[in-house]
Scaffold this active site. Sequence first.
Site, PDB file in Angstrom:
ATOM      1  N   HIS A  99       9.507 131.645  35.681  1.00 25.47           N
ATOM      2  CA  HIS A  99      10.723 131.731  34.658  1.00 25.47           C
ATOM      3  C   HIS A  99      10.722 132.530  33.863  1.00 25.47           C
ATOM      4  O   HIS A  99      11.496 132.784  32.946  1.00 25.47           O
ATOM      5  CB  HIS A  99      10.764 130.353  34.065  1.00 25.47           C
ATOM      6  CG  HIS A  99      11.037 129.115  34.573  1.00 25.47           C
ATOM      7  ND1 HIS A  99      11.761 128.704  35.517  1.00 25.47           N
ATOM      8  CD2 HIS A  99      10.276 127.706  34.581  1.00 25.47           C
ATOM      9  CE1 HIS A  99      11.967 127.822  36.010  1.00 25.47           C
ATOM     10  NE2 HIS A  99      11.097 126.979  35.242  1.00 25.47           N
ATOM     11  N   PHE A 220      19.568 116.339  48.077  1.00 21.77           N
ATOM     12  CA  PHE A 220      19.099 115.675  46.718  1.00 21.77           C
ATOM     13  C   PHE A 220      18.190 114.328  47.216  1.00 21.77           C
ATOM     14  O   PHE A 220      17.101 114.122  46.470  1.00 21.77           O
ATOM     15  CB  PHE A 220      20.194 115.534  45.918  1.00 21.77           C
ATOM     16  CG  PHE A 220      19.826 115.038  44.582  1.00 21.77           C
ATOM     17  CD1 PHE A 220      19.320 115.813  43.533  1.00 21.77           C
ATOM     18  CD2 PHE A 220      19.786 113.614  44.315  1.00 21.77           C
ATOM     19  CE1 PHE A 220      19.115 115.373  42.180  1.00 21.77           C
ATOM     20  CE2 PHE A 220      19.531 113.284  42.996  1.00 21.77           C
ATOM     21  CZ  PHE A 220      19.076 114.008  41.848  1.00 21.77           C
ATOM     22  N   ALA A 222      16.783 113.442  49.722  1.00 19.93           N
ATOM     23  CA  ALA A 222      15.526 113.855  50.536  1.00 19.93           C
ATOM     24  C   ALA A 222      14.503 114.321  49.712  1.00 19.93           C
ATOM     25  O   ALA A 222      13.256 113.771  49.796  1.00 19.93           O
ATOM     26  CB  ALA A 222      15.897 114.787  51.739  1.00 19.93           C
TER      27      ALA A 222
END
Length: 285
Positions: A99, A220, A222
């Site tokens: 990030h 999403f 799974a």
Amino acid sequence: MMSDYSWFEGIPLPDMWVQKEIVEDVHNKFVVKDEDLIILTYPKSGTNWLIEIVCLIQTKGDPKWIQSVPNWERSPWLESKSGYSVLTSKEGPRLMTSHLPIHLFSKSFFSSKAKVIYLIRNPRDVLVSGYFFWANTNLVKNLESLGIYFEQFLKGNVRYGSWFEHIHGWLSMRERNNFLVLYYEDMKKDAKGTIKKICDFLGKNLGPDELDLVLKYSSFQAMKENNMSNYSLIKEDQITNGLKLMRKGTTGDWKNHFTVAQTEAFDKVFQDKMVGFPPGMFPWE
């Protein structure tokens, strides 16, 4: 909430998993190799979804790897102590996630041929997603109201600093052929098209059935059911109401939370801060 930060080079870093000494080492000592692949995002932009897709592309849709190894081991966090240690000792091509804003990233990257995938999400949704994420953990003491968090976000006084500066910094690299820019909104609208775009960027040739498997196992639902991807393995003493890493996975949720005044204030800051980018560059505009 500011008590949970350590400031480094003008950026508030989350105390719970990032140490200033490691970030210094990342910046000054970490050697990026030409064959490395780096996933870069501002927090709450769809990072784990992208990790899942990239891992599945590497296995041509075979889910064994993603279902047996936690995602932070498949793609270690460069600025975390454990991730840095793993990556510095790993031989051969490495997959990693970060990030970090551009001015804190490894200096060696800029003279390398390493590939970067930079994922961007509508900052309004980033703000709302971030607020509810931290509200569900013990990682933050005295989390303020959404209204105060909104003001802090616009000032850049949240983890990893200003979204606007993060975007400005990394998008300065967007013309390089080893730098792929993706948008969360495009991924939601056309996941298969995005997967193909990533395959092209990585030089991976997947057949139709393999593409369908990547699509299936990175959905999403799974991911929500995969304990290696949903962060359910995190120690319970770090969380309160369950670590809601995957809350909704939608676009436009900010409209359910912003007031009219907040919407207008955000729009003004966005226009002021993002001047210089071509009209229509961002899919939510």
